[in-house]
Scaffold this active site. Structure first.
Site, PDB file in Angstrom:
ATOM      1  N   HIS A   8       0.872  -1.185   0.000  1.00 41.63           N
ATOM      2  CA  HIS A   8       0.000   0.000   0.000  1.00 41.63           C
ATOM      3  C   HIS A   8       0.903   1.227   0.000  1.00 41.63           C
ATOM      4  O   HIS A   8       1.302   1.733   1.050  1.00 41.63           O
ATOM      5  CB  HIS A   8      -0.918  -0.043   1.232  1.00 41.63           C
ATOM      6  CG  HIS A   8      -1.926   1.064   1.264  1.00 41.63           C
ATOM      7  ND1 HIS A   8      -3.131   0.960   1.942  1.00 41.63           N
ATOM      8  CD2 HIS A   8      -1.934   2.302   0.707  1.00 41.63           C
ATOM      9  CE1 HIS A   8      -3.818   2.077   1.795  1.00 41.63           C
ATOM     10  NE2 HIS A   8      -3.097   2.919   1.060  1.00 41.63           N
ATOM     11  N   HIS A  10       1.565   4.774  -2.441  1.00 39.22           N
ATOM     12  CA  HIS A  10       1.291   5.639  -3.592  1.00 39.22           C
ATOM     13  C   HIS A  10       2.610   6.269  -4.007  1.00 39.22           C
ATOM     14  O   HIS A  10       3.216   7.010  -3.222  1.00 39.22           O
ATOM     15  CB  HIS A  10       0.284   6.732  -3.207  1.00 39.22           C
ATOM     16  CG  HIS A  10      -1.013   6.184  -2.675  1.00 39.22           C
ATOM     17  ND1 HIS A  10      -2.138   6.061  -3.460  1.00 39.22           N
ATOM     18  CD2 HIS A  10      -1.351   5.712  -1.450  1.00 39.22           C
ATOM     19  CE1 HIS A  10      -3.122   5.545  -2.738  1.00 39.22           C
ATOM     20  NE2 HIS A  10      -2.680   5.318  -1.514  1.00 39.22           N
ATOM     21  N   HIS A 188      -9.140   0.855  -1.821  1.00 39.81           N
ATOM     22  CA  HIS A 188      -9.192   1.512  -0.521  1.00 39.81           C
ATOM     23  C   HIS A 188     -10.634   1.435  -0.014  1.00 39.81           C
ATOM     24  O   HIS A 188     -11.574   1.708  -0.767  1.00 39.81           O
ATOM     25  CB  HIS A 188      -8.844   2.996  -0.645  1.00 39.81           C
ATOM     26  CG  HIS A 188      -7.381   3.299  -0.772  1.00 39.81           C
ATOM     27  ND1 HIS A 188      -6.583   2.739  -1.729  1.00 39.81           N
ATOM     28  CD2 HIS A 188      -6.582   4.135  -0.057  1.00 39.81           C
ATOM     29  CE1 HIS A 188      -5.347   3.209  -1.592  1.00 39.81           C
ATOM     30  NE2 HIS A 188      -5.318   4.064  -0.590  1.00 39.81           N
ATOM     31  N   GLU A 191     -11.291   3.404   5.473  1.00 43.52           N
ATOM     32  CA  GLU A 191     -10.297   4.337   6.024  1.00 43.52           C
ATOM     33  C   GLU A 191     -11.062   5.414   6.792  1.00 43.52           C
ATOM     34  O   GLU A 191     -10.893   5.575   7.992  1.00 43.52           O
ATOM     35  CB  GLU A 191      -9.466   4.960   4.893  1.00 43.52           C
ATOM     36  CG  GLU A 191      -8.414   5.962   5.371  1.00 43.52           C
ATOM     37  CD  GLU A 191      -7.661   6.643   4.207  1.00 43.52           C
ATOM     38  OE1 GLU A 191      -8.173   6.624   3.073  1.00 43.52           O
ATOM     39  OE2 GLU A 191      -6.571   7.199   4.464  1.00 43.52           O
ATOM     40  N   ASP A 269       1.877   3.949   2.866  1.00 39.67           N
ATOM     41  CA  ASP A 269       0.853   4.769   2.208  1.00 39.67           C
ATOM     42  C   ASP A 269       1.467   5.941   1.423  1.00 39.67           C
ATOM     43  O   ASP A 269       1.689   5.827   0.219  1.00 39.67           O
ATOM     44  CB  ASP A 269      -0.175   5.253   3.241  1.00 39.67           C
ATOM     45  CG  ASP A 269      -1.533   5.600   2.633  1.00 39.67           C
ATOM     46  OD1 ASP A 269      -1.712   5.420   1.407  1.00 39.67           O
ATOM     47  OD2 ASP A 269      -2.435   6.029   3.378  1.00 39.67           O
ATOM     48  N   ASP A 270       1.716   7.052   2.110  1.00 38.75           N
ATOM     49  CA  ASP A 270       2.323   8.246   1.490  1.00 38.75           C
ATOM     50  C   ASP A 270       3.443   8.730   2.411  1.00 38.75           C
ATOM     51  O   ASP A 270       3.292   9.727   3.120  1.00 38.75           O
ATOM     52  CB  ASP A 270       1.260   9.338   1.324  1.00 38.75           C
ATOM     53  CG  ASP A 270       0.104   8.871   0.464  1.00 38.75           C
ATOM     54  OD1 ASP A 270       0.237   8.833  -0.765  1.00 38.75           O
ATOM     55  OD2 ASP A 270      -0.941   8.511   1.038  1.00 38.75           O
TER      56      ASP A 270
HETATM   57  N1  HPA Z   1      -6.523   7.385   1.010  1.00 40.83           N
HETATM   58  C1  HPA Z   1      -7.155   7.560  -0.137  1.00 40.83           C
HETATM   59  N2  HPA Z   1      -6.552   7.972  -1.226  1.00 40.83           N
HETATM   60  C2  HPA Z   1      -5.237   8.211  -1.186  1.00 40.83           C
HETATM   61  C3  HPA Z   1      -4.533   8.053  -0.027  1.00 40.83           C
HETATM   62  C4  HPA Z   1      -5.197   7.601   1.134  1.00 40.83           C
HETATM   63  O1  HPA Z   1      -4.643   7.409   2.248  1.00 40.83           O
HETATM   64  N3  HPA Z   1      -3.244   8.377  -0.311  1.00 40.83           N
HETATM   65  C5  HPA Z   1      -3.198   8.726  -1.613  1.00 40.83           C
HETATM   66  N4  HPA Z   1      -4.410   8.632  -2.152  1.00 40.83           N
HETATM   67 ZN    ZN Z   2      -3.572   4.803   0.310  1.00 38.27          ZN
END
Ligand code: HPA
Ligand code: ZN
Length: 323
Positions: A8, A10, A188, A191, A269-270
């Site tokens: 996971h 990006h 996703h 969340e 994630d990021d």
């Molecule tokens: N959630 C949804 N979209 C996203 C995320 C995330 O954490 N990071 C980059 N795009």
């Molecule tokens: Zn994500």
């Protein structure tokens, strides 16, 4: 060092503030921030959308094939230092074509770096094309066709961006097409949205893995369903704290997920936006929950099981994780 699969991630979320400024200068893109520290100082978010606004804005500096290759290569180098041996990474192609960067520029740059990942960094890598759920499904279908036309090898498709108010069900036909084309499927869900959002991607998109999924924990039937079918959840603890999906790390459901027998794994994630790469996430949850070496090994094992590697490769990697 334990071997982890990062599932996971990006690629655009690995764009560090320093690289934002370097690429802005190279590509003559004007930025509203003074410098990298000024930009980093703005990385405090009230919710997912606050982050997404900055994340999409910063992408303006990514213009050329070389930019995408450098971004991807920098991530792979850092991931290898974190113990990542397998990376299945997301690319938000629609966010780039929408601002005039052609699909072949984006995907050739990314694929070039991914193709050298094993030789240069000892990381096996695959690419997952992520659709943006705040845009119509027709847009995503166009993006999928553009991606296929580049001839770049895709491992799977995913769904991300704003969750609440943007249902996943309209993407069902596109997911069916990708599945028929032999691609893997993830999305996703759970969340910011509740358990219904997770049920939706399971039932309508028939995903093999759920990205985040932390809110599944409030639905015992859903937890049973995920555990029995061993449907993995790619959990991102530091992301969840930064985006306020959980109040604080000590309140994160990761230990409950492991106790419930879920195939939960840890991801970044990021990382450029949330304060850490995979090793930082592992260190943070180990510290917050006093995880034992055996529990950390379970996270490594889960990540490998959850990957889309062929069975023989999974077995080979699993045999290197201490029992
Ligand atoms: N959630 C949804 N979209 C996203 C995320 C995330 O954490 N990071 C980059 N795009
Ligand atoms: Zn994500």
């Amino acid at each position: 060092m334990l071997p982890f699969a990062e599932l996971h991630l990006h690629l655009e979320g690995t764009l560090e503030p320093e690289m934002v400024f370097e690429l802005a200068e190279r590509n003559r893109v004007a930025l509203p921030w003074r410098d990298a520290d000024d930009l980093r100082g703005r990385y405090s978010y009230g919710c997912l959308q606050d982050f997404l606004d900055l994340y999409y804005a910063n992408m303006a500096v990514l213009r050329t094939e070389a930019d995408f290759a450098e971004l991807t290569d920098a991530y792979l180098a850092r991931a290898a230092r974190a113990g990542v041996v397998r990376a299945e990474v997301f690319c938000d192609l629609q966010a780039h074509t929408a601002r005039g960067v052609p699909a072949p520029v984006v995907l050739s740059g990314v694929a070039d770096a991914l193709g050298r990942a094993e030789a240069d960094h000892g990381v096996s890598a695959g690419l997952i094309l992520t659709f943006l759920r705040h845009l119509p499904a027709e847009d995503a279908a166009r993006s999928y066709a553009e991606a296929i036309a580049t001839g770049v090898d895709l491992l799977g498709v995913g769904l991300c961006s704003s969750e609440i108010g943007f249902p996943a069900a309209p993407f069902a036909d596109l997911y069916a097409r990708a599945r028929a084309d032999g691609l893997h499927t993830v999305a996703h869900a759970g969340e910011e949205g509740g358990p219904d959002s997770v049920w939706e991607v399971l039932e309508h998109l028939r995903v093999e893995r759920v990205d985040h999924g932390i809110r599944a924990m409030s639905d015992p039937e859903l937890v049973r369903h995920l555990a029995e079918r061993r449907i993995p959840l790619t959990v991102c603890p530091l992301s969840n704290v930064r985006l306020r999906a959980v109040g604080e790390l000590s309140a994160h459901p990761l230990p409950a997920m492991l106790d419930a027998g879920l195939v939960a794994c840890v991801n970044s994630d990021d990382p450029a936006y949330f304060g850490g790469y995979l090793d930082d996430n592992i260190a943070a949850v180990t510290d917050a929950f006093g995880l034992t070496p055996d529990q950390v090994a379970t996270l490594a094992r889960n990540s490998i099981e959850a990957s889309f590697l062929p069975a023989a490769d999974k077995q080979r990697l699993l045999s290197t994780v201490p029992a």
